[in-house]
Scaffold this motif. Structure first.
Motif, PDB file in Angstrom:
ATOM      1  N   GLU A 137      -4.743  -6.222  -8.268  1.00 46.69           N
ATOM      2  CA  GLU A 137      -4.506  -4.831  -7.881  1.00 46.69           C
ATOM      3  C   GLU A 137      -4.709  -3.850  -9.037  1.00 46.69           C
ATOM      4  O   GLU A 137      -4.689  -2.638  -8.836  1.00 46.69           O
ATOM      5  CB  GLU A 137      -3.081  -4.672  -7.337  1.00 46.69           C
ATOM      6  CG  GLU A 137      -2.769  -5.560  -6.149  1.00 46.69           C
ATOM      7  CD  GLU A 137      -3.664  -5.293  -4.959  1.00 46.69           C
ATOM      8  OE1 GLU A 137      -3.818  -4.127  -4.581  1.00 46.69           O
ATOM      9  OE2 GLU A 137      -4.210  -6.261  -4.417  1.00 46.69           O
ATOM     10  N   GLU A 187       0.830  -1.216   0.000  1.00 45.00           N
ATOM     11  CA  GLU A 187       0.000   0.000   0.000  1.00 45.00           C
ATOM     12  C   GLU A 187       0.857   1.256   0.000  1.00 45.00           C
ATOM     13  O   GLU A 187       0.551   2.222  -0.703  1.00 45.00           O
ATOM     14  CB  GLU A 187      -0.951  -0.006   1.198  1.00 45.00           C
ATOM     15  CG  GLU A 187      -2.112  -0.954   1.031  1.00 45.00           C
ATOM     16  CD  GLU A 187      -3.023  -0.981   2.247  1.00 45.00           C
ATOM     17  OE1 GLU A 187      -3.005  -0.019   3.051  1.00 45.00           O
ATOM     18  OE2 GLU A 187      -3.759  -1.980   2.394  1.00 45.00           O
ATOM     19  N   ASP A 233      -8.855   3.643  -9.513  1.00 43.24           N
ATOM     20  CA  ASP A 233      -9.659   4.241  -8.441  1.00 43.24           C
ATOM     21  C   ASP A 233      -8.824   5.196  -7.586  1.00 43.24           C
ATOM     22  O   ASP A 233      -9.273   6.299  -7.260  1.00 43.24           O
ATOM     23  CB  ASP A 233     -10.278   3.156  -7.561  1.00 43.24           C
ATOM     24  CG  ASP A 233     -11.310   2.324  -8.313  1.00 43.24           C
ATOM     25  OD1 ASP A 233     -11.815   2.783  -9.354  1.00 43.24           O
ATOM     26  OD2 ASP A 233     -11.602   1.204  -7.856  1.00 43.24           O
ATOM     27  N   CYS A 234      -7.618   4.784  -7.232  1.00 41.67           N
ATOM     28  CA  CYS A 234      -6.738   5.640  -6.417  1.00 41.67           C
ATOM     29  C   CYS A 234      -6.320   6.884  -7.200  1.00 41.67           C
ATOM     30  O   CYS A 234      -6.285   7.989  -6.650  1.00 41.67           O
ATOM     31  CB  CYS A 234      -5.508   4.870  -5.960  1.00 41.67           C
ATOM     32  SG  CYS A 234      -5.868   3.553  -4.793  1.00 41.67           S
ATOM     33  N   GLU A 237       2.384   1.622  -3.466  1.00 40.29           N
ATOM     34  CA  GLU A 237       1.336   2.038  -4.398  1.00 40.29           C
ATOM     35  C   GLU A 237       1.047   3.531  -4.223  1.00 40.29           C
ATOM     36  O   GLU A 237       0.954   4.273  -5.201  1.00 40.29           O
ATOM     37  CB  GLU A 237       0.062   1.228  -4.159  1.00 40.29           C
ATOM     38  CG  GLU A 237       0.169  -0.216  -4.579  1.00 40.29           C
ATOM     39  CD  GLU A 237      -1.001  -1.062  -4.105  1.00 40.29           C
ATOM     40  OE1 GLU A 237      -1.971  -0.512  -3.528  1.00 40.29           O
ATOM     41  OE2 GLU A 237      -0.951  -2.285  -4.309  1.00 40.29           O
ATOM     42  N   ARG A 239      -7.389  -1.144  -8.730  1.00 38.44           N
ATOM     43  CA  ARG A 239      -7.128  -0.189  -7.642  1.00 38.44           C
ATOM     44  C   ARG A 239      -6.410   1.057  -8.125  1.00 38.44           C
ATOM     45  O   ARG A 239      -6.652   2.146  -7.623  1.00 38.44           O
ATOM     46  CB  ARG A 239      -6.298  -0.846  -6.529  1.00 38.44           C
ATOM     47  CG  ARG A 239      -7.098  -1.583  -5.525  1.00 38.44           C
ATOM     48  CD  ARG A 239      -6.279  -2.214  -4.399  1.00 38.44           C
ATOM     49  NE  ARG A 239      -5.076  -1.545  -3.958  1.00 38.44           N
ATOM     50  CZ  ARG A 239      -5.037  -0.477  -3.143  1.00 38.44           C
ATOM     51  NH1 ARG A 239      -6.133   0.057  -2.699  1.00 38.44           N
ATOM     52  NH2 ARG A 239      -3.889   0.033  -2.775  1.00 38.44           N
TER      53      ARG A 239
END
Length: 180
Positions: free
Chosen positions: A107, A56, A113-114, A59, A110
């Motif tokens: 992943e 995380e 979205d992030c 990322e 993600r």
């Protein structure tokens, strides 16, 4: 930061990237990461709660780098959305290797979205009135996610064509963004 801490962080992250390039996140163990990084488990746990916390963080660092790269390219990126679109692609490409490793497999979604969330925060700082404007938020989601998925699905193809088509789509949506 202490040079030893920096070296340890770098060793952990490099080992993680090497492992992540070969296998899904959920298959990576702290034990194998520590062996590859030449550290003991207590050292790893003094830096991170677990493998997922490390992932995380990396990322988030990658997304932050992409967003900074985009915002550094223009003074007012949201008044020139087609230029913003090109800068989004260039920023994604500048982190292409990391994106390919960190956001592979489950992943992958993600990242979009992030990225959307962080770009909207940036837009809302500049244009706070957009935050509660449902129509503009849908348009922003459409543009950001559309460009992201075009990048993701066509990054091995003719990039100029992908960017050109995306710029045209965003250019045609521009009157909806900046209506008064």
């Amino acid at each position: 930061m202490d040079i030893r801490i920096e070296k340890t962080e770098k060793a952990i992250k490099n080992a993680f990237l090497e492992l992540r390039a070969k296998k899904p996140l959920e298959k990576i163990t702290v034990k194998e990461l520590c062996a590859l990084a030449c550290i003991n488990k207590s050292t790893f746990y003094s830096h991170y709660e677990d493998i997922f916390a490390l992932s995380e963080l990396m990322e988030a660092e990658t997304i932050t780098a992409v967003v900074k790269n985009i915002s550094a390219q223009q003074q007012d990126p949201f008044r020139e959305p087609e230029i913003f679109t090109r800068n989004l692609y260039m920023a994604l490409l500048s982190s292409n290797s990391l994106i390919g490793i960190l956001f592979s497999g489950k992943e992958k979604a993600r990242l979009g979205d992030c990225l959307e969330m962080e770009l909207k925060k940036l837009i809302w700082q500049r244009y706070p009135e957009y935050q509660h404007d449902t129509e503009r938020n849908i348009l922003l989601s459409f543009c950001i996610q559309g460009c992201f998925h075009a990048y993701l699905n066509h990054r091995d193809e003719d990039l100029d064509a992908v960017v050109r088509v995306s710029e045209n789509v965003v250019r045609n949506l521009r009157p909806l963004y900046f209506r008064e």
